[in-house]
Design a protein around this motif. Structure first.
Motif, PDB file in Angstrom:
ATOM      1  N   ASN A  46     -25.498  -9.832 -23.018  1.00  0.00           N
ATOM      2  CA  ASN A  46     -24.784  -9.418 -21.836  1.00  0.00           C
ATOM      3  C   ASN A  46     -23.477 -10.641 -21.876  1.00  0.00           C
ATOM      4  N   ALA A  47     -23.231 -11.394 -22.461  1.00  0.00           N
ATOM      5  CA  ALA A  47     -21.963 -12.332 -22.410  1.00  0.00           C
ATOM      6  C   ALA A  47     -20.811 -10.772 -23.496  1.00  0.00           C
ATOM      7  N   LYS A  48     -21.836 -10.229 -24.565  1.00  0.00           N
ATOM      8  CA  LYS A  48     -20.334  -9.583 -25.311  1.00  0.00           C
ATOM      9  C   LYS A  48     -19.773  -7.977 -23.542  1.00  0.00           C
ATOM     10  N   GLY A  49     -20.647  -7.864 -22.681  1.00  0.00           N
ATOM     11  CA  GLY A  49     -20.344  -7.259 -21.972  1.00  0.00           C
ATOM     12  C   GLY A  49     -21.037  -5.889 -21.273  1.00  0.00           C
ATOM     13  N   ALA A  50     -22.824  -6.052 -22.263  1.00  0.00           N
ATOM     14  CA  ALA A  50     -23.565  -4.997 -22.292  1.00  0.00           C
ATOM     15  C   ALA A  50     -24.163  -4.823 -21.069  1.00  0.00           C
ATOM     16  N   ASN A  51     -24.617  -5.727 -19.828  1.00  0.00           N
ATOM     17  CA  ASN A  51     -24.315  -5.802 -18.773  1.00  0.00           C
ATOM     18  C   ASN A  51     -26.072  -5.203 -18.732  1.00  0.00           C
ATOM     19  N   ILE A  52     -26.819  -5.106 -18.963  1.00  0.00           N
ATOM     20  CA  ILE A  52     -28.508  -5.569 -18.975  1.00  0.00           C
ATOM     21  C   ILE A  52     -29.537  -5.291 -18.273  1.00  0.00           C
ATOM     22  N   LYS A  53     -29.984  -5.037 -17.551  1.00  0.00           N
ATOM     23  CA  LYS A  53     -30.799  -4.904 -15.931  1.00  0.00           C
ATOM     24  C   LYS A  53     -31.856  -4.795 -16.623  1.00  0.00           C
ATOM     25  N   PHE A  54     -33.544  -5.149 -15.660  1.00  0.00           N
ATOM     26  CA  PHE A  54     -33.901  -5.048 -15.438  1.00  0.00           C
ATOM     27  C   PHE A  54     -34.270  -3.819 -14.576  1.00  0.00           C
ATOM     28  N   SER A  55     -35.561  -2.963 -14.438  1.00  0.00           N
ATOM     29  CA  SER A  55     -35.577  -1.663 -13.656  1.00  0.00           C
ATOM     30  C   SER A  55     -37.193  -2.372 -12.924  1.00  0.00           C
ATOM     31  N   ARG A  56     -37.110  -2.851 -11.559  1.00  0.00           N
ATOM     32  CA  ARG A  56     -39.667  -3.282 -11.664  1.00  0.00           C
ATOM     33  C   ARG A  56     -40.267  -2.204 -11.788  1.00  0.00           C
ATOM     34  N   LYS A  57     -38.616  -0.789 -10.580  1.00  0.00           N
ATOM     35  CA  LYS A  57     -39.230   0.012 -10.865  1.00  0.00           C
ATOM     36  C   LYS A  57     -39.975   1.380 -12.050  1.00  0.00           C
ATOM     37  N   LYS A  58     -39.159   1.026 -12.583  1.00  0.00           N
ATOM     38  CA  LYS A  58     -39.298   1.505 -13.922  1.00  0.00           C
ATOM     39  C   LYS A  58     -39.752   0.600 -14.933  1.00  0.00           C
ATOM     40  N   GLY A  59     -40.006  -0.552 -14.932  1.00  0.00           N
ATOM     41  CA  GLY A  59     -41.067  -1.255 -15.936  1.00  0.00           C
ATOM     42  C   GLY A  59     -39.975  -1.807 -16.803  1.00  0.00           C
ATOM     43  N   THR A  60     -38.712  -1.665 -17.445  1.00  0.00           N
ATOM     44  CA  THR A  60     -37.697  -0.832 -18.571  1.00  0.00           C
ATOM     45  C   THR A  60     -36.342  -1.694 -18.223  1.00  0.00           C
ATOM     46  N   TYR A  61     -35.550  -2.463 -18.855  1.00  0.00           N
ATOM     47  CA  TYR A  61     -34.384  -2.549 -19.421  1.00  0.00           C
ATOM     48  C   TYR A  61     -33.659  -1.708 -19.337  1.00  0.00           C
ATOM     49  N   TYR A  62     -32.127  -1.700 -18.883  1.00  0.00           N
ATOM     50  CA  TYR A  62     -31.775  -0.355 -19.272  1.00  0.00           C
ATOM     51  C   TYR A  62     -29.618  -1.198 -18.911  1.00  0.00           C
ATOM     52  N   PHE A  63     -29.265  -0.441 -19.585  1.00  0.00           N
ATOM     53  CA  PHE A  63     -27.673  -0.682 -19.169  1.00  0.00           C
ATOM     54  C   PHE A  63     -26.781  -0.232 -18.443  1.00  0.00           C
ATOM     55  N   GLU A  64     -27.206  -1.124 -17.498  1.00  0.00           N
ATOM     56  CA  GLU A  64     -25.954  -0.802 -16.596  1.00  0.00           C
ATOM     57  C   GLU A  64     -24.589   0.362 -16.169  1.00  0.00           C
ATOM     58  N   GLU A  65     -24.219   0.279 -16.804  1.00  0.00           N
ATOM     59  CA  GLU A  65     -22.726   0.941 -17.464  1.00  0.00           C
ATOM     60  C   GLU A  65     -22.821   1.354 -18.982  1.00  0.00           C
ATOM     61  N   ASP A  66     -23.421   2.695 -18.818  1.00  0.00           N
ATOM     62  CA  ASP A  66     -23.044   3.668 -20.219  1.00  0.00           C
ATOM     63  C   ASP A  66     -22.253   2.926 -21.355  1.00  0.00           C
ATOM     64  N   ILE A  67     -23.335   2.481 -22.470  1.00  0.00           N
ATOM     65  CA  ILE A  67     -22.329   2.311 -23.536  1.00  0.00           C
ATOM     66  C   ILE A  67     -21.544   2.503 -24.146  1.00  0.00           C
ATOM     67  N   GLY A  68     -22.139   3.967 -24.471  1.00  0.00           N
ATOM     68  CA  GLY A  68     -21.175   4.130 -25.706  1.00  0.00           C
ATOM     69  C   GLY A  68     -22.513   3.940 -27.045  1.00  0.00           C
ATOM     70  N   ASP A  69     -22.062   3.946 -28.005  1.00  0.00           N
ATOM     71  CA  ASP A  69     -22.414   3.868 -28.866  1.00  0.00           C
ATOM     72  C   ASP A  69     -22.569   2.215 -29.477  1.00  0.00           C
ATOM     73  N   PHE A  70     -23.353   1.064 -29.160  1.00  0.00           N
ATOM     74  CA  PHE A  70     -22.967  -0.346 -29.217  1.00  0.00           C
ATOM     75  C   PHE A  70     -23.276  -0.172 -31.008  1.00  0.00           C
ATOM     76  N   VAL A  71     -22.499  -1.389 -31.532  1.00  0.00           N
ATOM     77  CA  VAL A  71     -22.788  -1.473 -33.254  1.00  0.00           C
ATOM     78  C   VAL A  71     -22.443  -2.560 -33.024  1.00  0.00           C
ATOM     79  N   VAL A  72     -23.373  -3.506 -34.146  1.00  0.00           N
ATOM     80  CA  VAL A  72     -23.549  -4.529 -34.522  1.00  0.00           C
ATOM     81  C   VAL A  72     -22.992  -4.526 -35.931  1.00  0.00           C
ATOM     82  N   GLY A  73     -21.368  -5.215 -35.837  1.00  0.00           N
ATOM     83  CA  GLY A  73     -20.863  -5.571 -37.292  1.00  0.00           C
ATOM     84  C   GLY A  73     -19.748  -6.124 -37.571  1.00  0.00           C
ATOM     85  N   PHE A  74     -18.961  -6.370 -38.374  1.00  0.00           N
ATOM     86  CA  PHE A  74     -17.953  -6.904 -38.059  1.00  0.00           C
ATOM     87  C   PHE A  74     -16.965  -5.829 -38.846  1.00  0.00           C
TER      88      PHE A  74
END
Length: 92
Positions: A46-74
């Protein structure tokens, strides 16, 4: 960031993107990490701008906005602020 942290974050992003996480306890178990570590990784994303929320209705975490391909690396940041992954840098 160590490899295990990269792996955990990559797996988290994949599960969040597919919206198949379950709640925090279930999700942390799926990742094989403690609930405390899970919340730490979630905070990092979330600090890196992923904007992750939790839906109680669906019972899952989700990205509030489409982030495209999220890459972890250097990579290397350009003067304009863009990040170029190291495997895409071509020496001239």
């Amino acid at each position: 960031m160590d490899n295990s942290k990269n792996s955990q974050i990559s797996h988290m992003c994949w599960k969040i993107k597919s919206e198949t996480t379950g709640g925090p306890i279930s999700f942390s178990r799926k990742l094989g990490i403690s609930k405390t570590t899970f919340y730490s990784r979630l905070e990092d994303l979330n600090a890196k701008g992923a904007n992750i929320k939790f839906s109680r209705k669906k019972g899952t975490y989700y990205f509030e906005e489409d982030i495209g391909d999220f890459v972890v690396g250097f990579g290397k940041r350009t003067k304009e602020g863009f990040l170029i992954p190291f495997d895409k840098i071509v020496d001239k």
